[in-house]
Design a protein around this motif. Structure first.
Motif, mmCIF file in Angstrom:
data_model
loop_
_atom_site.group_PDB
_atom_site.id
_atom_site.type_symbol
_atom_site.label_atom_id
_atom_site.label_comp_id
_atom_site.label_asym_id
_atom_site.label_seq_id
_atom_site.Cartn_x
_atom_site.Cartn_y
_atom_site.Cartn_z
ATOM 1 N N LEU A 40 0.706 -1.104 -0.006
ATOM 2 C CA LEU A 40 0.078 0.126 -0.046
ATOM 3 C C LEU A 40 0.771 1.086 -0.159
ATOM 4 O O LEU A 40 1.861 1.316 0.922
ATOM 5 C CB LEU A 40 -0.966 0.004 1.299
ATOM 6 C CG LEU A 40 -1.820 1.401 1.444
ATOM 7 C CD1 LEU A 40 -2.807 1.284 0.485
ATOM 8 C CD2 LEU A 40 -2.260 1.223 2.766
ATOM 9 N N CYS A 97 0.970 5.280 0.691
ATOM 10 C CA CYS A 97 0.271 6.341 1.093
ATOM 11 C C CYS A 97 1.222 7.670 0.864
ATOM 12 O O CYS A 97 2.245 7.677 0.987
ATOM 13 C CB CYS A 97 0.091 6.117 2.747
ATOM 14 S SG CYS A 97 -0.832 5.020 3.407
ATOM 15 N N SER A 116 -2.498 -9.256 13.614
ATOM 16 C CA SER A 116 -2.034 -7.872 13.058
ATOM 17 C C SER A 116 -1.108 -7.262 14.173
ATOM 18 O O SER A 116 -1.271 -7.561 15.489
ATOM 19 C CB SER A 116 -3.094 -6.681 12.968
ATOM 20 O OG SER A 116 -3.776 -6.758 14.296
ATOM 21 N N GLU A 157 -4.760 6.448 9.996
ATOM 22 C CA GLU A 157 -5.575 5.762 8.642
ATOM 23 C C GLU A 157 -4.769 4.997 7.738
ATOM 24 O O GLU A 157 -5.107 4.025 7.135
ATOM 25 C CB GLU A 157 -6.194 6.804 7.808
ATOM 26 C CG GLU A 157 -7.166 7.738 8.631
ATOM 27 C CD GLU A 157 -7.802 9.055 8.017
ATOM 28 O OE1 GLU A 157 -7.312 9.340 7.113
ATOM 29 O OE2 GLU A 157 -8.685 9.638 8.592
ATOM 30 N N CYS A 158 -3.489 5.435 7.395
ATOM 31 C CA CYS A 158 -2.745 4.737 6.416
ATOM 32 C C CYS A 158 -2.586 3.427 6.930
ATOM 33 O O CYS A 158 -2.316 2.344 6.377
ATOM 34 C CB CYS A 158 -1.425 5.495 6.179
ATOM 35 S SG CYS A 158 -0.466 4.678 5.010
ATOM 36 N N LYS A 210 -3.642 1.679 9.317
ATOM 37 C CA LYS A 210 -4.987 0.686 9.354
ATOM 38 C C LYS A 210 -5.437 0.164 8.154
ATOM 39 O O LYS A 210 -5.844 -1.130 8.188
ATOM 40 C CB LYS A 210 -6.110 1.350 10.041
ATOM 41 C CG LYS A 210 -6.030 1.635 11.719
ATOM 42 C CD LYS A 210 -7.066 2.026 12.333
ATOM 43 C CE LYS A 210 -7.009 2.354 13.678
ATOM 44 N NZ LYS A 210 -8.227 2.616 14.539
ATOM 45 N N GLN A 211 -5.147 0.725 7.059
ATOM 46 C CA GLN A 211 -5.722 0.361 5.664
ATOM 47 C C GLN A 211 -4.740 -0.668 5.558
ATOM 48 O O GLN A 211 -5.044 -1.419 4.816
ATOM 49 C CB GLN A 211 -5.707 1.543 4.508
ATOM 50 C CG GLN A 211 -6.485 2.417 4.701
ATOM 51 C CD GLN A 211 -6.401 3.750 3.969
ATOM 52 O OE1 GLN A 211 -5.500 3.615 2.771
ATOM 53 N NE2 GLN A 211 -7.457 4.559 3.613
ATOM 54 N N ALA A 212 -3.490 -0.751 5.999
ATOM 55 C CA ALA A 212 -2.349 -1.723 5.493
ATOM 56 C C ALA A 212 -2.726 -2.885 6.350
ATOM 57 O O ALA A 212 -1.822 -3.903 6.184
ATOM 58 C CB ALA A 212 -1.025 -1.082 5.823
ATOM 59 N N GLY A 213 -3.554 -2.725 7.207
ATOM 60 C CA GLY A 213 -3.831 -3.953 8.416
ATOM 61 C C GLY A 213 -3.165 -4.185 9.700
ATOM 62 O O GLY A 213 -3.125 -4.995 10.342
#
Length: 103
Positions: A3, A5, A23, A41-42, A44-47
């Motif tokens: 991902l 960002c 995680s 946010e970045c 969390k989007q990556a897991g």
């Protein structure tokens, strides 16, 4: 998978997601709410599971309270700054964790 960002419109931070189901916990220590939110946010989007702290003392409390796998640390903060945080960890008063300085 990976991902990307965007930060400040210039640099990209590649984050590799783990293939395992558990995680990793990343602690973001920054007094700037906008930066904490953006990093959170970045990640969390990556897991990743993200825990935030607004200064070094709160960050040390989080390290003592949670099984943190990595820290993203701002240096310039009021009260207990990033240098104090790093010094405390290096002196062994807290559990040692990999730390990335972000300022």
């Amino acid at each position: 998978s990976q991902l990307e960002c965007q930060f400040d419109g210039f640099a990209y931070l590649p984050i590799t997601m783990s293939n395992t189901n558990d995680s990793k916990k990343i602690l973001v220590v920054d007094d700037d709410r906008f930066e904490r939110t953006r990093l959170t946010e970045c990640l969390k989007q990556a897991g990743y599971e993200v825990i935030t702290a607004c200064d070094g003392l709160s960050g040390l409390l989080a390290i003592k309270s949670y099984a943190i796998d990595m820290v993203i640390l701002d240096i310039n903060m009021p009260n207990f700054d990033g240098w104090d945080f790093l010094k405390t960890i290096l002196e062994g008063q807290c559990r040692k964790v990999p730390t990335v300085v972000h300022s």
